[in-house]
Design a protein around this motif. Structure first.
Motif, PDB file in Angstrom:
ATOM      1  N   LEU A 333     -11.868  -2.137   3.714  1.00 31.80           N
ATOM      2  CA  LEU A 333     -11.148  -1.817   2.419  1.00 31.80           C
ATOM      3  C   LEU A 333     -13.014  -1.491   1.580  1.00 31.80           C
ATOM      4  N   THR A 334     -12.655   0.148   0.712  1.00 34.78           N
ATOM      5  CA  THR A 334     -13.205   1.416  -0.272  1.00 34.78           C
ATOM      6  C   THR A 334     -13.272   1.441  -1.436  1.00 34.78           C
ATOM      7  N   ASN A 335     -11.405   0.963  -1.604  1.00 36.58           N
ATOM      8  CA  ASN A 335     -10.818   1.360  -3.110  1.00 36.58           C
ATOM      9  C   ASN A 335      -9.809   0.867  -2.971  1.00 36.58           C
ATOM     10  N   MET A 336      -9.230   0.680  -4.547  1.00 33.16           N
ATOM     11  CA  MET A 336      -7.931   0.188  -4.445  1.00 33.16           C
ATOM     12  C   MET A 336      -7.250   0.674  -5.489  1.00 33.16           C
ATOM     13  N   LEU A 337      -5.490   0.108  -6.007  1.00 33.80           N
ATOM     14  CA  LEU A 337      -5.440   0.289  -7.740  1.00 33.80           C
ATOM     15  C   LEU A 337      -3.411  -0.235  -7.376  1.00 33.80           C
ATOM     16  N   GLU A 338      -3.288  -0.446  -8.337  1.00 34.49           N
ATOM     17  CA  GLU A 338      -2.049  -1.290  -8.823  1.00 34.49           C
ATOM     18  C   GLU A 338      -0.911   0.101  -8.627  1.00 34.49           C
ATOM     19  N   LYS A 339       0.240  -0.811  -7.822  1.00 37.43           N
ATOM     20  CA  LYS A 339       1.188   0.193  -8.265  1.00 37.43           C
ATOM     21  C   LYS A 339       2.191   0.104  -9.192  1.00 37.43           C
ATOM     22  N   ALA A 340       3.001   0.483  -9.661  1.00 37.90           N
ATOM     23  CA  ALA A 340       3.742   0.125 -10.889  1.00 37.90           C
ATOM     24  C   ALA A 340       5.084  -0.818 -10.252  1.00 37.90           C
ATOM     25  N   ASN A 341       4.745  -0.984  -9.192  1.00 27.99           N
ATOM     26  CA  ASN A 341       5.775  -2.844  -8.605  1.00 27.99           C
ATOM     27  C   ASN A 341       5.228  -4.410  -8.737  1.00 27.99           C
ATOM     28  N   GLY A 342       3.489  -3.664  -9.408  1.00 25.76           N
ATOM     29  CA  GLY A 342       2.751  -4.740  -8.759  1.00 25.76           C
ATOM     30  C   GLY A 342       1.869  -4.874  -7.617  1.00 25.76           C
ATOM     31  N   SER A 343       2.482  -3.918  -6.302  1.00 25.60           N
ATOM     32  CA  SER A 343       1.661  -4.475  -5.174  1.00 25.60           C
ATOM     33  C   SER A 343       0.729  -3.343  -5.457  1.00 25.60           C
ATOM     34  N   VAL A 344      -0.122  -2.903  -4.233  1.00 22.33           N
ATOM     35  CA  VAL A 344      -1.359  -2.682  -4.206  1.00 22.33           C
ATOM     36  C   VAL A 344      -1.182  -1.348  -3.667  1.00 22.33           C
ATOM     37  N   LEU A 345      -1.917  -0.295  -3.228  1.00 27.69           N
ATOM     38  CA  LEU A 345      -2.666   0.618  -2.905  1.00 27.69           C
ATOM     39  C   LEU A 345      -3.719   0.687  -2.404  1.00 27.69           C
ATOM     40  N   ALA A 346      -4.230  -0.078  -1.247  1.00 27.43           N
ATOM     41  CA  ALA A 346      -5.819   0.676  -1.123  1.00 27.43           C
ATOM     42  C   ALA A 346      -5.841   0.986  -0.343  1.00 27.43           C
ATOM     43  N   LEU A 347      -7.930   1.674  -0.335  1.00 27.62           N
ATOM     44  CA  LEU A 347      -7.943   3.031   0.957  1.00 27.62           C
ATOM     45  C   LEU A 347      -9.198   1.953   2.045  1.00 27.62           C
ATOM     46  N   SER A 348      -8.562   2.284   3.328  1.00 28.61           N
ATOM     47  CA  SER A 348      -9.938   1.464   4.017  1.00 28.61           C
ATOM     48  C   SER A 348     -11.059   3.103   4.735  1.00 28.61           C
ATOM     49  N   ILE A 349     -11.517   2.478   5.941  1.00 36.17           N
ATOM     50  CA  ILE A 349     -12.083   3.503   6.181  1.00 36.17           C
ATOM     51  C   ILE A 349     -11.072   4.125   7.563  1.00 36.17           C
ATOM     52  N   HIS A 350      -9.626   3.961   7.518  1.00 34.81           N
ATOM     53  CA  HIS A 350      -8.762   4.818   7.678  1.00 34.81           C
ATOM     54  C   HIS A 350      -8.208   4.981   7.541  1.00 34.81           C
ATOM     55  N   GLY A 351      -8.194   5.709   5.958  1.00 31.95           N
ATOM     56  CA  GLY A 351      -7.185   5.731   5.322  1.00 31.95           C
ATOM     57  C   GLY A 351      -6.426   4.909   4.863  1.00 31.95           C
ATOM     58  N   PRO A 352      -5.122   5.232   3.819  1.00 24.15           N
ATOM     59  CA  PRO A 352      -3.990   3.939   2.582  1.00 24.15           C
ATOM     60  C   PRO A 352      -3.285   3.210   3.765  1.00 24.15           C
ATOM     61  N   VAL A 353      -3.726   1.795   2.495  1.00 23.47           N
ATOM     62  CA  VAL A 353      -2.732   1.077   3.437  1.00 23.47           C
ATOM     63  C   VAL A 353      -2.520   0.256   2.024  1.00 23.47           C
ATOM     64  N   SER A 354      -0.871  -0.092   2.327  1.00 23.46           N
ATOM     65  CA  SER A 354      -0.291   0.061   1.311  1.00 23.46           C
ATOM     66  C   SER A 354      -0.064  -1.869   1.033  1.00 23.46           C
ATOM     67  N   ILE A 355      -0.067  -2.835   0.629  1.00 18.98           N
ATOM     68  CA  ILE A 355       0.330  -3.812   1.086  1.00 18.98           C
ATOM     69  C   ILE A 355       1.189  -4.426  -0.641  1.00 18.98           C
ATOM     70  N   ASP A 356       1.691  -5.232  -0.267  1.00 18.38           N
ATOM     71  CA  ASP A 356       2.883  -5.893  -0.558  1.00 18.38           C
ATOM     72  C   ASP A 356       2.779  -6.941  -1.613  1.00 18.38           C
ATOM     73  N   VAL A 357       3.534  -6.931  -2.853  1.00 16.84           N
ATOM     74  CA  VAL A 357       3.452  -8.442  -3.108  1.00 16.84           C
ATOM     75  C   VAL A 357       3.294  -9.566  -2.745  1.00 16.84           C
ATOM     76  N   GLY A 358       4.277  -9.562  -1.848  1.00 17.13           N
ATOM     77  CA  GLY A 358       4.744 -10.907  -1.167  1.00 17.13           C
ATOM     78  C   GLY A 358       3.262 -10.972  -0.795  1.00 17.13           C
ATOM     79  N   ASP A 359       2.538 -10.678  -0.192  1.00 14.30           N
ATOM     80  CA  ASP A 359       1.765 -10.779   0.919  1.00 14.30           C
ATOM     81  C   ASP A 359       0.004 -11.881  -0.903  1.00 14.30           C
ATOM     82  N   PHE A 360       0.716 -11.210  -1.838  1.00 16.15           N
ATOM     83  CA  PHE A 360      -0.765 -12.645  -2.473  1.00 16.15           C
ATOM     84  C   PHE A 360       0.241 -13.877  -2.293  1.00 16.15           C
ATOM     85  N   LYS A 361       1.004 -13.851  -2.468  1.00 14.40           N
ATOM     86  CA  LYS A 361       1.144 -15.766  -2.294  1.00 14.40           C
ATOM     87  C   LYS A 361       1.383 -16.872  -0.792  1.00 14.40           C
TER      88      LYS A 361
END
Length: 361
Positions: A333-361
């Motif tokens: 992973l190279t960078n990221m931000l928080e989406k409006a619903n609290g989940s995360v949009l992460a950047l990687s060496i292969h492009g963007p990856v969305s990570i659901d809120v449920g993954d944080f539990k």
């Protein structure tokens, strides 16, 4: 600690601070092919590609109801569907772009290799080059010649001879026309007119060996800059002066966060993470179960500091330890931000990856 007073110096005022060792490093690490490639890429528009969303992306920001991300080969991408799909925007350069930030829905900036600073005033539809490494070096020489300082002239000429290959690595947008950029070899510059003219911050920062500066953060009147070899410097007066902070780690810090009025979090090489509760007077090491370099961080709306590492894992700061937040290992992973619903949009060496809120539990 050493404190630098604000004197509103000329852009050439930093030149005498570059030691012979630093200038020799400029020349010793010259690779003619690389320099030529960068020099060409700062003038060549990015090639249109269908692979943008699968490329190395390094920075992303929210702009109204959409995202804009930047990365290798001058890529500038936009998503209008919460990161599900991406389309390429026009870019006037082909160098790697390392940072993007907007002041509002229309006005934003992008930085990158080759001393590139781009600006948009129409939400990213069009981008204009405000600065490149060649222009910066020529400006330094012109002002050195005006000052008639022989040493500044000599060093400016060495910088020109070395080529426009020095990257900017992070930016801080403080207003529609006000930004600060930092990067390799201790470069730190401010513009208050949208990038038309630039002023050096180097005399305010005690960085005699020109250590690379990787991250700049602001909270209230505090501005924090961190970089290689454990370097950290803090301003308590909106950048008017800086005080060097002694840290307990001598490796690189790639990211940092300012919490509350006195807390600082630093993270970087091999996962080393430090926390101070008194603006850097004292530090304690944060336990991290994963010894992989932490490349990015942000403060979630729930107050938790979230970090991303090269092992493809998101980590959350909880008290005095980092806790993995994702079960599935992602690409580095190279960078990221928080989406409006609290989940995360992460950047990687292969492009963007969305990570659901449920993954944080």
């Amino acid at each position: 600690m050493s404190k630098q007073k604000k004197e509103r110096p000329s852009i050439v005022s930093f030149l005498p601070k570059f030691t012979v060792l630093t200038l020799m490093a400029f020349l010793l690490f010259r690779i003619e092919g690389v320099i030529a490639a960068v020099a060409d890429a700062i003038d060549r528009p990015a090639i249109v590609s269908d692979l943008g969303a699968h490329s190395v992306l390094l920075s992303v920001t929210s702009v109204g109801d959409h995202f804009i991300a930047v990365g290798e080969r001058g890529l500038i991408l936009r998503s209008d569907d919460d990161g599900k799909s991406w389309r390429q925007l026009s870019s006037p350069v082909s160098v790697t772009l390392t940072g993007v930030s907007f002041f509002d829905d229309q006005n934003g900036y992008v930085i990158g290799h080759g001393g590139i600073v781009l600006r948009t005033t129409n939400g990213g539809k069009d981008w204009k080059v405000q600065l490149n490494g060649r222009q910066l070096a020529e400006t330094l020489l012109q002002e050195a010649e005006t000052s008639q300082d022989e040493e500044s002239i000599r060093q400016a000429k060495l910088l020109i001879a070395d080529g426009p290959d020095k990257p900017f690595l992070d930016l801080l947008v403080l207003g529609r026309d006000h930004l600060v950029v930092v990067g390799a070899y201790g470069f730190a510059f401010e513009s208050i007119d949208g990038g038309q003219t630039w002023e050096s911050w180097m005399d305010r920062i005690n960085n005699l060996f020109g250590l690379h500066l990787y991250s700049i953060r602001q909270s209230g009147e505090r501005i924090l800059i961190v970089g290689e070899q454990g370097f950290a410097t803090l301003s308590m007066d909106d950048g008017a002066s800086f005080e060097t902070i002694e840290t307990s780690y001598e490796g690189s810090f790639f990211t940092a966060q300012l919490l509350g009025e006195r807390e600082i979090v630093l993270a970087g090489l091999r996962g080393n993470t430090l926390l101070s509760n008194d603006n850097g007077q004292d530090w304690k090491e944060i336990k991290n179960p994963i010894s992989s370099s932490i490349m990015a961080s942000f403060i979630h709306s729930d107050g938790q500091v979230i970090m991303a590492n090269q092992a493809g894992i998101l980590l959350g700061l909880r008290e005095n330890r980092l806790v993995p937040l994702t079960r599935k290992r992602l690409p580095p992973l190279t960078n990221m931000l928080e989406k409006a619903n609290g989940s995360v949009l992460a950047l990687s060496i292969h492009g963007p990856v969305s990570i659901d809120v449920g993954d944080f539990k």
